[in-house]
Write an enzyme that holds these catalytic residues in place. Sequence first.
Site, PDB file in Angstrom:
ATOM      1  N   HIS A 186       0.834  -1.258  -0.067  1.00 55.17           N
ATOM      2  CA  HIS A 186       0.101  -0.073  -0.014  1.00 55.17           C
ATOM      3  C   HIS A 186       0.881   1.503  -0.058  1.00 55.17           C
ATOM      4  CE1 HIS A 186      -3.637   2.300   1.450  1.00 55.17           C
ATOM      5  NE2 HIS A 186      -2.626   3.274   1.842  1.00 55.17           N
ATOM      6  N   GLU A 187       1.915   1.325   0.947  1.00 49.88           N
ATOM      7  CA  GLU A 187       2.469   2.609   1.015  1.00 49.88           C
ATOM      8  C   GLU A 187       3.749   2.541  -0.219  1.00 49.88           C
ATOM      9  OE1 GLU A 187       1.971   4.700   2.931  1.00 49.88           O
ATOM     10  OE2 GLU A 187       0.553   3.467   4.250  1.00 49.88           O
TER      11      GLU A 187
ATOM     12  N   HIS B 233       1.877   4.885  -2.781  1.00 49.89           N
ATOM     13  CA  HIS B 233       2.001   6.085  -2.323  1.00 49.89           C
ATOM     14  C   HIS B 233       3.152   6.592  -2.902  1.00 49.89           C
ATOM     15  CE1 HIS B 233      -1.769   6.947  -0.358  1.00 49.89           C
ATOM     16  NE2 HIS B 233      -1.601   5.866   0.702  1.00 49.89           N
TER      17      HIS B 233
ATOM     18  N   GLU C 263      -4.787   7.839  -2.971  1.00 47.44           N
ATOM     19  CA  GLU C 263      -5.204   6.827  -2.515  1.00 47.44           C
ATOM     20  C   GLU C 263      -5.460   5.661  -3.539  1.00 47.44           C
ATOM     21  OE1 GLU C 263      -5.553   4.423   1.008  1.00 47.44           O
ATOM     22  OE2 GLU C 263      -4.817   6.548   0.673  1.00 47.44           O
TER      23      GLU C 263
END
Length: 507
Positions: free
Chosen positions: A271-272, A275, A301
Amino acid sequence: MATEVADDAADAPDAYDALLDRVRRWNTVGSAAGVLGWDQQVMMPEGGTPARSKQLSTLSSIRHDLLTDEETGDLLDELADAELTDEQAAVVREVRREYERADAVPVELVEEISEAGTEALQAWEAAKAEDDFDAFAPHLEKHVELKREYAEHIDPDRDPYEVLFEEFEPCLSMERAESILTELRETLVPMIDAIRESDADLAVDTFEGTFPEDEQEALARETLELVGYDFDRGRLDVSSHPFTAGNQFDCRVTTRFDESDPLGAVSSTIHEFGHAQYNLGLPQEQFGTPLGESRDLSVHESQSRLWENHVGRSRAFWELFLPTFKEHFPETDDATVEDAYQAVNQVHEDNLIRVEADELTYHLHIVVRFEIERDLVRGDLAVEDVPEVWNDKYEEYLGIRPDNDAEGCLQDIHWSHGNFGYFPTYSLGSVMAAQLFEAAESEIDDLNAKIADGDFDDLREWLSENVHRHGSRYETNELVKRATGDDFSADAFTDYVEQKYGELYGI
């Protein structure tokens, strides 16, 4: 008339260059504050808070002064009727929006909000560790009061929560956001009920056991290398709440580890990465300008949720990744790809933590916090009543009730920053991720086969070409439409979850 246009066009570069110089200066100050904020959450000794509070407060006031200086307004006025290129017009649009909001807010309030956030962060970390909402409540109360005042300065005649939402998503209306949340709730609640009544027997115990933190960290690093994280421009650390901070030259990620939940670390790390990949993909030559900045949080997001869900929870990814996982944890040697796929996509009946939630119930976690913070800001809910209301809503929406506030209303970091209006962007981003990934699949030959082979180049390049390289040139809906051919909607997301979970659970 032709002479006037020519004069404007001749004048525009000088005024535009002067504006751009100012923009780069205040954004560089903000970037420096970001590094100090990262340090506070990752490296700073606990006793450093009083000094860090003053440092960040001072930087926020310096940035505010640069942004709201009379010269900034004069330059914007000079450029109002000038003939500009599309890119110049986009920069002026973004700067004008930021300037007008900042100019309405006294610098003293900006400093007070920054200082309150620094103090609240330490208080939240201690309160969460001690399961003590009362210790955090005064800080939350102060944030609510300060942010109401902030919103009133910007527009006293509008809903304060709507004004705050625009800090994070200025290009989509609150009405549009609420309509998407409503559509998600109407789609997901009956789907989750059907899943809970299903007789499907998924391999949910595939990764049960104890998985040492040091080995999970080694796996997290290997995961980042696998998907293509540039460690020359980043680093991996541990924080109480996973986050990403940085820019196109230096973008750092954090994750966290639970020895009973290795999948949580894998998911949060991927997930990170999403980003970070967005930040690192922004044009380097535009650093410090809107063309070198991300298009707000819904789009940001979408990048993290695309990598976490559409890549990291796919069968193709686990065909690739399961052997690596087994190397680190040989006790899982009997697991098959289908076992892993089912385990990472199970819908939990009793999960209380948003960042550990499955792909469906995740959005009900969002709805709970969204409704509570909206009522707090609007003055319809007292801070002291937050824990009880939080627990009641979890029981109503998710059928579970937290045993304590650490796993309830203290679980997320956002209120310690005073980030009211942030949470809807999580669901908006998930919806956008589905639409973007659907488009990428239609344009990249055998994308799933490429993922299974560990070839992520085409997907990274597609996202760079269609999202990252544009910075904030386009507003949200236009960016999505250029990438996918359609206006932003929930259609791709609902189709995706209905197909995926219909197959998994036979519903």
